[in-house]
Scaffold this motif. Structure first.
Motif, mmCIF file in Angstrom:
data_model
loop_
_atom_site.group_PDB
_atom_site.id
_atom_site.type_symbol
_atom_site.label_atom_id
_atom_site.label_comp_id
_atom_site.label_asym_id
_atom_site.label_seq_id
_atom_site.Cartn_x
_atom_site.Cartn_y
_atom_site.Cartn_z
ATOM 1 N N LYS A 167 0.833 -1.209 0.000
ATOM 2 C CA LYS A 167 0.000 0.000 0.000
ATOM 3 C C LYS A 167 0.862 1.252 0.000
ATOM 4 C CE LYS A 167 -3.756 2.419 0.324
ATOM 5 N NZ LYS A 167 -4.533 2.659 -0.890
ATOM 6 N N ALA A 168 1.971 1.216 0.736
ATOM 7 C CA ALA A 168 2.880 2.365 0.744
ATOM 8 C C ALA A 168 3.498 2.576 -0.637
ATOM 9 C CB ALA A 168 3.968 2.165 1.798
ATOM 10 N N MET A 169 3.843 1.478 -1.311
ATOM 11 C CA MET A 169 4.406 1.605 -2.662
ATOM 12 C C MET A 169 3.355 2.135 -3.639
ATOM 13 S SD MET A 169 6.985 -1.644 -3.110
ATOM 14 C CE MET A 169 5.687 -2.825 -3.116
ATOM 15 N N ALA A 170 2.133 1.651 -3.521
ATOM 16 C CA ALA A 170 1.062 2.124 -4.406
ATOM 17 C C ALA A 170 0.790 3.605 -4.179
ATOM 18 C CB ALA A 170 -0.207 1.309 -4.176
ATOM 19 N N ASN A 171 0.809 4.036 -2.934
ATOM 20 C CA ASN A 171 0.588 5.453 -2.648
ATOM 21 C C ASN A 171 1.704 6.311 -3.226
ATOM 22 O OD1 ASN A 171 -1.763 4.880 -1.306
ATOM 23 N ND2 ASN A 171 -0.885 5.080 0.737
ATOM 24 N N ALA A 172 2.941 5.837 -3.144
ATOM 25 C CA ALA A 172 4.061 6.606 -3.683
ATOM 26 C C ALA A 172 4.042 6.628 -5.204
ATOM 27 C CB ALA A 172 5.383 6.035 -3.183
ATOM 28 N N LEU A 173 3.639 5.523 -5.825
ATOM 29 C CA LEU A 173 3.669 5.446 -7.282
ATOM 30 C C LEU A 173 2.519 6.204 -7.921
ATOM 31 C CD1 LEU A 173 5.086 4.241 -9.755
ATOM 32 C CD2 LEU A 173 3.606 2.254 -9.516
ATOM 33 N N TRP A 174 1.328 6.062 -7.370
ATOM 34 C CA TRP A 174 0.144 6.648 -8.001
ATOM 35 C C TRP A 174 -0.266 7.981 -7.411
ATOM 36 C CZ3 TRP A 174 -1.850 1.156 -7.342
ATOM 37 C CH2 TRP A 174 -1.449 0.390 -8.427
ATOM 38 N N HIS A 175 0.567 8.533 -6.535
ATOM 39 C CA HIS A 175 0.325 9.861 -5.971
ATOM 40 C C HIS A 175 -1.045 9.931 -5.287
ATOM 41 C CE1 HIS A 175 1.461 13.966 -5.392
ATOM 42 N NE2 HIS A 175 0.381 14.412 -5.966
ATOM 43 N N THR A 176 -1.364 8.902 -4.521
ATOM 44 C CA THR A 176 -2.603 8.888 -3.752
ATOM 45 C C THR A 176 -2.258 8.863 -2.274
ATOM 46 O OG1 THR A 176 -2.717 6.481 -3.769
ATOM 47 C CG2 THR A 176 -3.883 7.644 -5.533
ATOM 48 N N ARG A 177 -3.220 9.242 -1.457
ATOM 49 C CA ARG A 177 -3.000 9.248 -0.018
ATOM 50 C C ARG A 177 -4.138 8.583 0.733
ATOM 51 N NH1 ARG A 177 -2.350 15.252 1.364
ATOM 52 N NH2 ARG A 177 -2.901 14.358 3.369
ATOM 53 N N ALA A 178 -5.169 8.159 0.057
ATOM 54 C CA ALA A 178 -6.359 7.644 0.735
ATOM 55 C C ALA A 178 -6.259 6.142 0.977
ATOM 56 C CB ALA A 178 -7.596 7.940 -0.109
ATOM 57 N N ILE A 179 -6.811 5.734 2.106
ATOM 58 C CA ILE A 179 -6.975 4.318 2.416
ATOM 59 C C ILE A 179 -8.363 4.172 3.031
ATOM 60 C CG2 ILE A 179 -5.853 4.546 4.676
ATOM 61 C CD1 ILE A 179 -4.850 1.661 4.324
ATOM 62 N N SER A 180 -9.073 3.159 2.612
ATOM 63 C CA SER A 180 -10.423 2.969 3.121
ATOM 64 C C SER A 180 -10.382 2.548 4.591
ATOM 65 C CB SER A 180 -11.162 1.916 2.300
ATOM 66 O OG SER A 180 -10.589 0.647 2.518
ATOM 67 N N TYR A 181 -11.492 2.761 5.271
ATOM 68 C CA TYR A 181 -11.575 2.377 6.682
ATOM 69 C C TYR A 181 -11.382 0.871 6.830
ATOM 70 C CZ TYR A 181 -13.370 1.867 11.406
ATOM 71 O OH TYR A 181 -13.508 1.556 12.726
ATOM 72 N N ALA A 182 -12.025 0.091 5.958
ATOM 73 C CA ALA A 182 -11.890 -1.364 6.015
ATOM 74 C C ALA A 182 -10.454 -1.785 5.695
ATOM 75 C CB ALA A 182 -12.867 -2.024 5.054
ATOM 76 N N GLY A 183 -9.834 -1.124 4.727
ATOM 77 C CA GLY A 183 -8.441 -1.435 4.392
ATOM 78 C C GLY A 183 -7.494 -1.117 5.534
ATOM 79 N N CYS A 184 -7.740 -0.015 6.219
ATOM 80 C CA CYS A 184 -6.910 0.357 7.360
ATOM 81 C C CYS A 184 -7.104 -0.636 8.503
ATOM 82 C CB CYS A 184 -7.252 1.767 7.810
ATOM 83 S SG CYS A 184 -6.244 2.349 9.185
ATOM 84 N N ALA A 185 -8.357 -1.009 8.755
ATOM 85 C CA ALA A 185 -8.631 -1.986 9.818
ATOM 86 C C ALA A 185 -7.991 -3.335 9.495
ATOM 87 C CB ALA A 185 -10.132 -2.135 10.011
ATOM 88 N N ALA A 186 -8.047 -3.742 8.238
ATOM 89 C CA ALA A 186 -7.431 -5.009 7.840
ATOM 90 C C ALA A 186 -5.910 -4.947 7.996
ATOM 91 C CB ALA A 186 -7.806 -5.349 6.405
ATOM 92 N N GLN A 187 -5.316 -3.809 7.604
ATOM 93 C CA GLN A 187 -3.867 -3.663 7.763
ATOM 94 C C GLN A 187 -3.461 -3.734 9.224
ATOM 95 O OE1 GLN A 187 -2.148 -0.154 6.054
ATOM 96 N NE2 GLN A 187 -1.577 -1.213 4.180
ATOM 97 N N VAL A 188 -4.196 -3.057 10.078
ATOM 98 C CA VAL A 188 -3.877 -3.076 11.506
ATOM 99 C C VAL A 188 -4.027 -4.488 12.064
ATOM 100 C CG1 VAL A 188 -4.663 -2.282 13.783
ATOM 101 C CG2 VAL A 188 -4.397 -0.653 11.915
#
Length: 176
Positions: free
Chosen positions: A78-99
């Motif tokens: 997710k960190a690589m995708a954010n850096a490559l595609w110039h995005t900063r958003a993560i869904s609530y479910a995605g954040c909960a799953a990552q944690v």
């Protein structure tokens, strides 16, 4: 009418504001990720293919490599995708799953390191009893206990966080 607002996504802090630095971060993270994949993959392959490495120490090392693969695969893509595609958003479910998964793999790693320390203690302090104390069944049981304890720790932490959010939401509703 009750106050009902919900969070659907989070905005992450950017590592860098300029595009060149974002691409540099992407390539650095990709290098780290590939090195971890290669190293842990080689450990897993060596332990699985060489029959001389089918001992308790290498069995636990194989489990540690798998947990490390899971731990690094939880956050870096997710960190690589954010850096490559110039995005900063993560869904609530995605954040909960990552944690959840990060806590699972990290706590299971800590418990497995404890089991590995016990393995080395038995090998050094009681070498004549090593074969009887750490047979294949005992090793599998201790590794399963480490994985299971990691799961229970992540579920407990995740449930505690969810109940805290629920109580904060209820308190906000009460005071509004």
């Amino acid at each position: 009418m009750p106050n009902s607002s919900s969070i659907s996504e989070f905005l992450l802090l950017a590592l860098a504001d300029t595009r060149q630095l974002q691409l540099l971060h992407f390539w650095l993270l990709l290098g780290i990720y590939l090195a971890a994949l290669l190293g842990n993959g080689l450990i897993s392959t060596a332990v699985a293919c060489d029959h001389r490495l089918h001992t308790p120490m290498y069995f636990f090392l194989l489990n540690l490599a798998l947990l490390d693969l899971g731990c690094i695969s939880t956050t870096l893509p997710k960190a690589m995708a954010n850096a490559l595609w110039h995005t900063r958003a993560i869904s609530y479910a995605g954040c909960a799953a990552q944690v959840f998964f990060f806590l699972f793999f990290l706590s299971a790693e800590y418990y497995l390191l404890t089991v590995m320390a016990y393995d080395r203690y038995i090998a050094i302090c009681k070498p004549l009893h090593y074969g009887t104390l750490l047979g294949s069944r005992a090793c599998a049981t201790m590794a399963a206990a480490a994985w299971g304890t990691g799961k229970s720790c992540s579920v407990d932490t995740h449930n505690t966080e969810a109940s805290r959010n629920l109580s904060v939401s209820a308190a906000m509703f009460y005071y509004l």
